[in-house]
Design a protein around this motif. Structure first.
Motif, short mmCIF file in Angstrom:
data_model
loop_
_atom_site.label_atom_id
_atom_site.label_comp_id
_atom_site.label_asym_id
_atom_site.label_seq_id
_atom_site.Cartn_x
_atom_site.Cartn_y
_atom_site.Cartn_z
N GLY A 112 0.92 -1.10 0.06
CA GLY A 112 0.06 0.04 0.00
C GLY A 112 0.88 1.34 -0.06
O GLY A 112 1.92 1.40 -0.66
N ASN A 113 0.44 2.21 0.77
CA ASN A 113 0.94 3.64 0.93
C ASN A 113 2.52 3.58 0.94
O ASN A 113 3.10 4.12 0.70
CB ASN A 113 0.24 4.60 1.52
CG ASN A 113 -0.95 4.93 1.00
OD1 ASN A 113 -0.85 5.74 -0.20
ND2 ASN A 113 -2.12 4.80 1.67
N VAL A 114 2.82 2.66 2.21
CA VAL A 114 4.03 2.75 2.76
C VAL A 114 5.19 2.05 1.57
O VAL A 114 6.39 2.64 1.64
CB VAL A 114 4.33 1.90 4.23
CG1 VAL A 114 4.38 0.42 3.70
CG2 VAL A 114 5.41 2.41 4.99
N LEU A 115 4.71 1.19 0.70
CA LEU A 115 5.60 0.72 -0.40
C LEU A 115 5.82 1.86 -1.19
O LEU A 115 7.13 2.07 -1.65
CB LEU A 115 4.74 -0.44 -0.94
CG LEU A 115 5.51 -0.92 -2.36
CD1 LEU A 115 6.62 -1.62 -2.21
CD2 LEU A 115 4.40 -1.78 -3.19
N LEU A 116 4.89 2.72 -1.50
CA LEU A 116 5.04 3.86 -2.27
C LEU A 116 5.94 4.83 -1.38
O LEU A 116 6.84 5.47 -2.30
CB LEU A 116 3.79 4.69 -2.69
CG LEU A 116 2.87 3.47 -3.36
CD1 LEU A 116 1.62 4.25 -3.81
CD2 LEU A 116 3.52 2.75 -4.77
N ASP A 117 5.92 5.26 -0.37
CA ASP A 117 6.70 6.01 0.61
C ASP A 117 8.25 5.58 0.27
O ASP A 117 9.15 6.56 -0.09
CB ASP A 117 6.63 5.84 1.87
CG ASP A 117 5.16 6.38 2.20
OD1 ASP A 117 4.14 7.17 1.54
OD2 ASP A 117 4.65 6.23 3.43
N HIS A 118 8.41 4.27 0.15
CA HIS A 118 9.88 3.92 -0.11
C HIS A 118 10.26 4.00 -1.38
O HIS A 118 11.37 4.43 -1.82
CB HIS A 118 9.96 2.24 0.42
CG HIS A 118 10.11 2.01 1.73
ND1 HIS A 118 11.04 2.31 2.63
CD2 HIS A 118 9.12 1.56 2.59
CE1 HIS A 118 10.85 2.20 3.50
NE2 HIS A 118 9.62 1.58 3.98
N LEU A 119 9.28 3.91 -2.31
CA LEU A 119 9.61 3.97 -3.79
C LEU A 119 9.88 5.52 -4.13
O LEU A 119 10.92 5.69 -4.78
CB LEU A 119 8.33 3.46 -4.75
CG LEU A 119 8.31 3.59 -6.15
CD1 LEU A 119 9.32 2.38 -6.63
CD2 LEU A 119 7.23 3.51 -6.62
N PHE A 120 9.26 6.37 -3.63
CA PHE A 120 9.57 7.92 -3.50
C PHE A 120 10.73 8.13 -2.81
O PHE A 120 11.19 9.56 -2.84
CB PHE A 120 8.66 8.62 -3.41
CG PHE A 120 7.34 8.51 -4.23
CD1 PHE A 120 7.72 8.57 -5.60
CD2 PHE A 120 6.08 8.12 -3.61
CE1 PHE A 120 6.50 8.52 -6.62
CE2 PHE A 120 5.07 7.93 -4.66
CZ PHE A 120 5.05 8.22 -5.94
N GLY A 121 11.51 7.22 -1.97
CA GLY A 121 12.81 7.74 -1.49
C GLY A 121 12.75 8.53 -0.22
O GLY A 121 13.65 9.19 0.22
N ALA A 122 11.48 8.40 0.43
CA ALA A 122 11.29 9.40 1.65
C ALA A 122 12.14 8.80 2.48
O ALA A 122 12.13 7.52 2.66
CB ALA A 122 10.07 9.43 1.90
N ASN A 123 12.51 9.63 3.61
CA ASN A 123 13.33 9.15 4.71
C ASN A 123 12.21 8.77 6.01
O ASN A 123 11.70 9.77 6.27
CB ASN A 123 14.30 10.10 5.13
CG ASN A 123 15.60 9.52 6.20
OD1 ASN A 123 15.51 8.15 6.35
ND2 ASN A 123 15.93 10.25 6.77
N ILE A 124 12.32 7.56 6.34
CA ILE A 124 11.05 7.09 6.99
C ILE A 124 11.30 6.63 8.47
O ILE A 124 12.53 6.29 8.78
CB ILE A 124 10.09 6.11 6.60
CG1 ILE A 124 9.92 6.38 5.09
CG2 ILE A 124 9.30 5.41 7.52
CD1 ILE A 124 8.99 5.24 4.45
#
Ligand code: PLP
Length: 333
Positions: A112-124
């Motif tokens: 879901g969204n968290v996969l896409l957050d990683h895809l966009f290279g956000a620092n989580i």
């Protein structure tokens, strides 16, 4: 309401379509149901945060920021859209994710969204439920600034008076669309969470004297708390656009009877609503926001809440990326 006075970047595909749902309307046997397709705002699978980010990101850039700091639930749609917008604008993105749901499934943690957050290279960074996020975001911003960057904090849901401008704009856009095609909107219904969507809409509708009642359907807080949060933000937004006093307390209505056990926890009515709309109209709704709001709309139509109304517009706020995080919790029978 002259929105071009405010800094804005272009992120969304606008205007979003306004579509009639003949099969759902026939099935419910009440007023005609229309959807305002803000699930089609175009950025990284769309959703309502994109309209807000047009104003929030522009303000951040104007402040000289090179890095955005923001917060959301672990499966936040806002964070996903912010991470994508930061990429498009060449900014860094520091994300604080709150674990609000107990015993998360594998899908919830990875897809879901968290996969896409990683895809966009956000620092989580991940935090437990109930963290003081104002303080935590200040710390992250201080780290960024200490390292020679320049941080700008965008609050959860981009729900401040700047982000709410995106939904003032949506109210203008919707009323223009209705006027162009001779459609009389009797009610507008939306999911309401961090409040910026409902606050912006009510400010826009009241600011132009549209006389369209707006109903928010809550996804977390009880209704008195939700209404107060929306009302306060609407007042700030009205002041900000130069229409002080445009919104009265009675203009803000939130029905929070469809939350179920809590934020992000599926309900049977949500499940039924998501399946119904998929199978009648080929539309995707999400388990956390739009699906619960839709369950509320369907129930309220059945109870005669909108009797006498001819046309109801449901604002589709998006969120379908979260469906994949809930794959094992949906009942597809
Ligand atoms: C954030 C969100 C909402 C709620 O909007 P607020 O402005 O936070 O009240 C509704 N639907 C979806 C899909 C969202 O991501």
């Amino acid at each position: 309401m002259h929105l071009s006075r405010f800094p804005r970047v272009s992120l969304a595909h606008l205007p979003t379509p306004l579509e009639h749902l003949p099969r759902l309307s026939g099935h419910l046997g009440g007023p005609q149901i229309w959807v305002k397709r803000d699930d089609c705002t175009g950025l990284a699978s769309g959703g309502n945060k994109t309209r807000k980010l047009e104003f929030s990101m522009a303000a951040a850039i104007e402040s000289g920021a090179d890095t955005i700091v923001t917060v959301g639930a672990y499966q936040s749609n806002h964070v996903r859209q912010t991470a994508a917008a930061a990429c498009k604008l060449g900014l860094g993105c520091e994300v604080l994710l709150e674990h609000r749901v107990d015993k998360p499934t594998e899908d919830y943690l990875k897809s879901g969204n968290v996969l896409l957050d990683h895809l966009f290279g956000a620092n989580i960074r991940e935090y437990p439920a109930g963290t003081d996020f104002d303080a935590a975001m200040e710390e992250v911003a201080a780290d960024v600034n200490g390292g020679g960057g320049r941080a700008c904090i965008i609050p959860g849901g981009a729900s401040n008076r700047i982000g709410a401008l995106g939904y003032v704009n949506c109210a203008l856009e919707l009323v223009n669309q209705a006027n162009e095609r001779g459609l009389i909107i009797d009610h507008l219904v939306t999911a309401t969470g961090s409040a910026g969507t409902q606050a912006g809409l009510v400010t826009g509708l009241k600011g132009m004297n549209a006389n369209i009642p707006l109903l928010g359907i809550g996804v977390s807080a009880p209704s008195d708390e939700q209404e107060q949060k929306v009302y306060e933000l609407a007042c700030e937004t009205a002041d900000y656009i130069g229409a002080p006093g445009a919104v009265e307390r009675g203009d803000v209505v939130a029905n929070c009877d469809y939350v179920g056990e809590g934020y992000g926890i599926p309900t049977d009515a949500m499940n039924d609503a998501v399946l119904l709309l998929a199978r009648l109209e080929g539309l995707l709704f999400d388990p956390v926001y739009s699906g619960k709001a839709l369950a509320g709309l369907i129930d309220l139509v059945g109870k005669g809440h909108f009797d006498g109304a001819k046309n109801i517009v449901f604002l589709h706020t998006g969120g379908s990326a979260a469906l994949f995080a809930y794959a094992s919790q949906l009942n597809l029978e």
